[in-house]
Design a protein around this motif. Structure first.
Motif, PDB file in Angstrom:
ATOM      1  N   PRO A 152     133.358 104.132 -95.877  1.00 25.59           N
ATOM      2  CA  PRO A 152     133.777 102.958 -95.119  1.00 25.59           C
ATOM      3  C   PRO A 152     132.904 102.711 -93.899  1.00 25.59           C
ATOM      4  CG  PRO A 152     135.052 104.836 -94.398  1.00 25.59           C
ATOM      5  CD  PRO A 152     134.018 105.361 -95.371  1.00 25.59           C
ATOM      6  N   ARG A 153     131.607 102.942 -94.009  1.00 22.48           N
ATOM      7  CA  ARG A 153     130.770 102.915 -92.801  1.00 22.48           C
ATOM      8  C   ARG A 153     129.671 101.861 -92.806  1.00 22.48           C
ATOM      9  NH1 ARG A 153     131.745 107.722 -89.899  1.00 22.48           N
ATOM     10  NH2 ARG A 153     133.997 108.032 -90.110  1.00 22.48           N
ATOM     11  N   ARG A 154     129.093 101.494 -93.952  1.00 21.61           N
ATOM     12  CA  ARG A 154     127.903 100.631 -93.919  1.00 21.61           C
ATOM     13  C   ARG A 154     127.820  99.783 -95.179  1.00 21.61           C
ATOM     14  NH1 ARG A 154     122.306 102.096 -95.510  1.00 21.61           N
ATOM     15  NH2 ARG A 154     120.861 100.584 -94.565  1.00 21.61           N
ATOM     16  N   ILE A 155     127.558  98.481 -94.973  1.00 22.55           N
ATOM     17  CA  ILE A 155     127.299  97.561 -96.069  1.00 22.55           C
ATOM     18  C   ILE A 155     126.166  96.638 -95.648  1.00 22.55           C
ATOM     19  CG2 ILE A 155     129.075  95.911 -95.309  1.00 22.55           C
ATOM     20  CD1 ILE A 155     129.528  95.275 -98.311  1.00 22.55           C
ATOM     21  N   LEU A 156     125.279  96.333 -96.603  1.00 18.43           N
ATOM     22  CA  LEU A 156     124.151  95.444 -96.333  1.00 18.43           C
ATOM     23  C   LEU A 156     124.116  94.363 -97.400  1.00 18.43           C
ATOM     24  CD1 LEU A 156     121.421  94.757 -94.891  1.00 18.43           C
ATOM     25  CD2 LEU A 156     120.323  96.319 -96.514  1.00 18.43           C
ATOM     26  N   PHE A 157     124.134  93.114 -96.952  1.00 17.93           N
ATOM     27  CA  PHE A 157     123.978  91.965 -97.832  1.00 17.93           C
ATOM     28  C   PHE A 157     122.564  91.410 -97.659  1.00 17.93           C
ATOM     29  CE2 PHE A 157     128.532  91.919 -96.706  1.00 17.93           C
ATOM     30  CZ  PHE A 157     129.118  91.862 -97.954  1.00 17.93           C
ATOM     31  N   ASP A 158     121.904  91.081 -98.779  1.00 13.17           N
ATOM     32  CA  ASP A 158     120.620  90.394 -98.705  1.00 13.17           C
ATOM     33  C   ASP A 158     120.518  89.386 -99.841  1.00 13.17           C
ATOM     34  OD1 ASP A 158     119.930  91.803-101.022  1.00 13.17           O
ATOM     35  OD2 ASP A 158     118.466  93.103-100.036  1.00 13.17           O
ATOM     36  N   GLY A 159     119.329  88.786 -99.989  1.00 14.93           N
ATOM     37  CA  GLY A 159     119.160  87.744-100.992  1.00 14.93           C
ATOM     38  C   GLY A 159     118.909  88.242-102.386  1.00 14.93           C
ATOM     39  N   GLY A 160     118.678  89.542-102.531  1.00 14.50           N
ATOM     40  CA  GLY A 160     118.411  90.102-103.854  1.00 14.50           C
ATOM     41  C   GLY A 160     117.033  90.720-103.921  1.00 14.50           C
ATOM     42  N   PHE A 198     122.062  91.011 -93.727  1.00 16.38           N
ATOM     43  CA  PHE A 198     123.208  91.203 -92.834  1.00 16.38           C
ATOM     44  C   PHE A 198     123.746  92.611 -93.039  1.00 16.38           C
ATOM     45  CE2 PHE A 198     122.773  86.909 -94.357  1.00 16.38           C
ATOM     46  CZ  PHE A 198     122.826  86.135 -93.209  1.00 16.38           C
ATOM     47  N   GLU A 199     123.528  93.459 -92.061  1.00 15.73           N
ATOM     48  CA  GLU A 199     123.977  94.840 -92.140  1.00 15.73           C
ATOM     49  C   GLU A 199     125.161  95.043 -91.198  1.00 15.73           C
ATOM     50  OE1 GLU A 199     121.971  99.245 -91.952  1.00 15.73           O
ATOM     51  OE2 GLU A 199     121.589  97.898 -90.250  1.00 15.73           O
ATOM     52  N   TRP A 200     126.254  95.538 -91.757  1.00 15.83           N
ATOM     53  CA  TRP A 200     127.454  95.838 -90.990  1.00 15.83           C
ATOM     54  C   TRP A 200     127.665  97.348 -90.973  1.00 15.83           C
ATOM     55  CZ3 TRP A 200     130.123  91.927 -88.600  1.00 15.83           C
ATOM     56  CH2 TRP A 200     129.850  90.620 -89.037  1.00 15.83           C
ATOM     57  N   THR A 201     127.883  97.903 -89.792  1.00 10.67           N
ATOM     58  CA  THR A 201     128.213  99.320 -89.676  1.00 10.67           C
ATOM     59  C   THR A 201     129.506  99.459 -88.880  1.00 10.67           C
ATOM     60  OG1 THR A 201     126.791  99.545 -87.729  1.00 10.67           O
ATOM     61  CG2 THR A 201     125.848 100.146 -89.868  1.00 10.67           C
ATOM     62  N   ILE A 202     130.257 100.480 -89.221  1.00 12.03           N
ATOM     63  CA  ILE A 202     131.568 100.734 -88.620  1.00 12.03           C
ATOM     64  C   ILE A 202     131.572 102.152 -88.084  1.00 12.03           C
ATOM     65  CG2 ILE A 202     134.055 100.908 -89.061  1.00 12.03           C
ATOM     66  CD1 ILE A 202     133.527  98.977 -91.474  1.00 12.03           C
ATOM     67  N   GLU A 203     131.868 102.295 -86.792  1.00 18.29           N
ATOM     68  CA  GLU A 203     131.939 103.616 -86.174  1.00 18.29           C
ATOM     69  C   GLU A 203     133.294 103.769 -85.498  1.00 18.29           C
ATOM     70  OE1 GLU A 203     129.891 106.056 -86.435  1.00 18.29           O
ATOM     71  OE2 GLU A 203     128.333 104.945 -87.517  1.00 18.29           O
ATOM     72  N   PRO A 204     134.022 104.866 -85.790  1.00 18.05           N
ATOM     73  CA  PRO A 204     135.329 105.048 -85.155  1.00 18.05           C
ATOM     74  C   PRO A 204     135.218 105.239 -83.656  1.00 18.05           C
ATOM     75  CG  PRO A 204     134.695 107.001 -86.397  1.00 18.05           C
ATOM     76  CD  PRO A 204     133.674 105.961 -86.701  1.00 18.05           C
ATOM     77  N   ARG A 205     136.193 104.713 -82.951  1.00 18.37           N
ATOM     78  CA  ARG A 205     136.336 104.907 -81.506  1.00 18.37           C
ATOM     79  C   ARG A 205     137.734 105.454 -81.276  1.00 18.37           C
ATOM     80  NH1 ARG A 205     131.658 104.458 -81.683  1.00 18.37           N
ATOM     81  NH2 ARG A 205     130.265 103.108 -80.460  1.00 18.37           N
ATOM     82  N   GLY A 206     137.872 106.782 -81.324  1.00 16.89           N
ATOM     83  CA  GLY A 206     139.195 107.381 -81.255  1.00 16.89           C
ATOM     84  C   GLY A 206     139.912 107.239 -82.581  1.00 16.89           C
ATOM     85  N   ASP A 207     141.240 107.282 -82.523  1.00 14.23           N
ATOM     86  CA  ASP A 207     142.043 107.270 -83.746  1.00 14.23           C
ATOM     87  C   ASP A 207     142.480 105.879 -84.183  1.00 14.23           C
ATOM     88  OD1 ASP A 207     141.926 110.034 -83.874  1.00 14.23           O
ATOM     89  OD2 ASP A 207     143.728 110.278 -82.634  1.00 14.23           O
ATOM     90  N   ALA A 208     142.316 104.892 -83.318  1.00 13.16           N
ATOM     91  CA  ALA A 208     142.934 103.602 -83.619  1.00 13.16           C
ATOM     92  C   ALA A 208     142.022 102.414 -83.392  1.00 13.16           C
ATOM     93  CB  ALA A 208     144.202 103.426 -82.780  1.00 13.16           C
ATOM     94  N   ALA A 209     140.710 102.632 -83.292  1.00 15.97           N
ATOM     95  CA  ALA A 209     139.785 101.515 -83.083  1.00 15.97           C
ATOM     96  C   ALA A 209     138.432 101.873 -83.675  1.00 15.97           C
ATOM     97  CB  ALA A 209     139.646 101.178 -81.599  1.00 15.97           C
ATOM     98  N   CYS A 210     137.643 100.840 -83.923  1.00 18.53           N
ATOM     99  CA  CYS A 210     136.287 101.018 -84.444  1.00 18.53           C
ATOM    100  C   CYS A 210     135.356 100.039 -83.749  1.00 18.53           C
ATOM    101  CB  CYS A 210     136.232 100.756 -85.950  1.00 18.53           C
ATOM    102  SG  CYS A 210     137.031 102.004 -86.963  1.00 18.53           S
ATOM    103  N   MET A 211     134.095 100.464 -83.615  1.00 19.38           N
ATOM    104  CA  MET A 211     133.047  99.547 -83.184  1.00 19.38           C
ATOM    105  C   MET A 211     132.379  98.987 -84.426  1.00 19.38           C
ATOM    106  SD  MET A 211     131.674  98.147 -80.546  1.00 19.38           S
ATOM    107  CE  MET A 211     132.077  99.258 -79.189  1.00 19.38           C
ATOM    108  N   VAL A 212     132.377  97.679 -84.543  1.00 18.78           N
ATOM    109  CA  VAL A 212     131.726  96.991 -85.648  1.00 18.78           C
ATOM    110  C   VAL A 212     130.416  96.408 -85.127  1.00 18.78           C
ATOM    111  CG1 VAL A 212     131.877  95.126 -87.333  1.00 18.78           C
ATOM    112  CG2 VAL A 212     133.926  96.424 -86.726  1.00 18.78           C
ATOM    113  N   ARG A 213     129.333  96.754 -85.775  1.00 20.75           N
ATOM    114  CA  ARG A 213     128.017  96.269 -85.359  1.00 20.75           C
ATOM    115  C   ARG A 213     127.385  95.476 -86.494  1.00 20.75           C
ATOM    116  NH1 ARG A 213     124.115  96.571 -81.647  1.00 20.75           N
ATOM    117  NH2 ARG A 213     121.926  96.566 -82.321  1.00 20.75           N
TER     118      ARG A 213
END
Length: 261
Positions: A70-78, A86-101
């Motif tokens: 559940p950490r990284r997905i990348l969309f491109d044209g093929g 478009f690259e999305w990364t998810i990093e937990p911030r404690g037990d109840a939040a995440c930083m989405v970049r």
């Protein structure tokens, strides 16, 4: 132009565990609830399609180039296709939040590409705010998006005044205000202002259904893009979306011709 200027990097903290936030940024129903309607084949190499409107040319297809839940997905044209990614990364911030970049890459050089990049920075800031509102108020639920937009004459400040005045809204809405569309020729829309900017306002809606919305005027030229976008939840929201979407499109594109729906 430096490599830095050929990409966009933005981040926002949202409530939820990584798996919950992943659903919101990597699946069709999740993305559709805060951005534009999407379908996503949930695998590396899968097809992703974004719908920016009902016309065939507004359907944009791409590829899921990276799928690492559940950490990284990348969309491109093929494979072998130049263009934006478009690259999305998810990093937990404690037990109840995440930083989405988000890292949005692939911009070329020159004034046209510079203008595209600046416009997309504007748009992504608003959509990432809407992602946070989705997670704060409607976590795990699916919205039906209503995404009408139209070109109006600029400058932006004049179009913004015309938009608010035409809808019967106050000229200077503030965070915490409850506002309600008062124009007889426009669909129902009412809610509480949760964020403001010289280019837009964001709402948590109570009518025509629970949801989120933003009214925005983007661009700085002789023509600007005016949007009245809403994300409506539940069966009540789906019904309201089907009813109101064509009315909002008519209001935006031909209001001067007479009353709308």
């Amino acid at each position: 132009m430096s490599d830095e200027l050929r990409s966009i990097g933005l981040e926002i903290e949202v409530p939820g565990r990584p798996d919950e936030v992943w659903w919101a940024v990597a699946t069709g129903p999740g993305i559709s609830s805060w951005y534009v309607p999407h379908t996503v084949e949930e695998r590396a190499g899968g097809v992703g399609t974004a719908s920016f409107g009902p016309e065939p040319e507004m359907q944009v297809s791409g590829r899921v180039a990276v799928w690492e839940p559940p950490r990284r997905i990348l969309f491109d044209g093929g494979e072998g296709v130049d263009g934006l990614s478009f690259e999305w990364t998810i990093e937990p911030r404690g037990d109840a939040a995440c930083m989405v970049r988000l890292v949005n890459s692939g911009f070329g050089s020159g004034p046209e590409h510079d203008a595209l990049r600046e416009g997309m920075i504007e748009g992504w800031r608003l959509f990432m705010l809407n992602l946070r509102l989705h997670r704060e108020h409607f976590a795990g639920r699916v919205a039906t998006a209503v995404i009408p937009m139209a070109l109006w004459a600029g400058p932006r400040e004049a179009a913004w005044r015309a938009l608010l005045g035409g809808l019967g809204l106050p000229p200077d809405p503030a965070v915490g205000d409850r506002i309600e569309v008062a124009a007889a020729d426009a669909p129902e829309l009412a809610g509480t202002v949760v964020d403001v900017d010289p280019r837009w306002i964001a709402l948590v809606l109570d009518h025509p259904a629970p949801g989120t919305a933003f009214l925005a005027v983007e661009g700085d030229g002789e023509a600007v893009t005016v949007s009245i976008w809403s994300y409506l939840y539940g069966s009540e929201g789906a019904s309201a979306a089907a009813r109101d979407d064509p009315c909002w499109r008519q209001w935006l594109t031909s209001r001067a011709a007479g009353p709308g729906c």
